[in-house]
Write an enzyme that holds these catalytic residues in place. Structure first.
Site, PDB file in Angstrom:
ATOM      1  CG  HIS A  30      22.336 -18.932 -42.770  1.00 28.30           C
ATOM      2  ND1 HIS A  30      22.102 -19.537 -41.562  1.00 28.30           N
ATOM      3  CD2 HIS A  30      22.709 -17.664 -42.507  1.00 28.30           C
ATOM      4  CE1 HIS A  30      22.341 -18.657 -40.590  1.00 28.30           C
ATOM      5  NE2 HIS A  30      22.703 -17.517 -41.145  1.00 28.30           N
ATOM      6  CB  CYS A 119      18.890 -19.705 -39.419  1.00 27.16           C
ATOM      7  SG  CYS A 119      18.876 -20.772 -40.878  1.00 27.16           S
TER       8      CYS A 119
END
Length: 168
Positions: A30, A119
């Site tokens: 992430h 992301c």
């Protein structure tokens, strides 16, 4: 940097505003962008759950919310590193511009797509003005290889079945 004092994770130096933060989840990475004073900005599911499910839930909803969080809360029990990996390819925008762009988007809902707008795309767009993602390129290559292999096996199976029919 008081918010970072009691927080330990894997990194070689303290993050600086505008740095890309790569968070290592069990099955994926992430990405976030460091704002300063222990805070990051990242995209999370619209119905925010645990930090570990950030990108996974967004995949299903195709929407994400831009959030400002403490780095330690976003990382949770995982590890992270500072990873400005595209600095040799793209020139980072001035830090003031990166932070201005990031702050303007806080609490906004944005589209999310694992391969085209994830992301990593989000934070690289903030830092460089270019939305790039090594993760999506890797995934697209993997999908292409699997598709190519499946096609090759299908073709081989078809050729094999035709050659067996000729024998009878």
């Amino acid at each position: 940097m008081a918010a970072l004092e009691s927080f330990s994770a894997t990194y070689h130096r303290d993050p600086r505003p505008g740095d890309l933060i790569e968070i290592f989840r069990p099955a994926y990475q992430h990405w976030a962008l460091y704002l300063g004073d222990g805070y990051i900005i990242n995209v999370t599911p619209v119905d925010e759950g645990s930090p570990a499910s950030s990108s996974a839930k967004s995949v299903l909803s195709r929407k994400a919310r831009v959030r400002m969080q403490l780095l330690k809360d976003a990382v949770g029990n995982d590890t992270y590193c500072i990873n400005n990996k595209y600095d040799n390819t793209y020139n980072p925008l001035p830090v003031k511009e990166i932070i201005r762009r990031a702050r303007h988007l806080i609490d906004q809902e944005v589209p999310y797509d694992l391969l085209g707008n994830n992301c990593e795309h989000f934070v690289t767009w903030l830092r460089y003005g270019e939305a790039v993602s090594g993760q999506s390129k890797t995934a697209i290559c993997a999908i292409g290889l699997v598709t190519l292999a499946a096609g090759a096996f299908s073709l081989l199976g078809l050729l094999h079945s035709r050659s067996r029919k000729r024998e009878y």
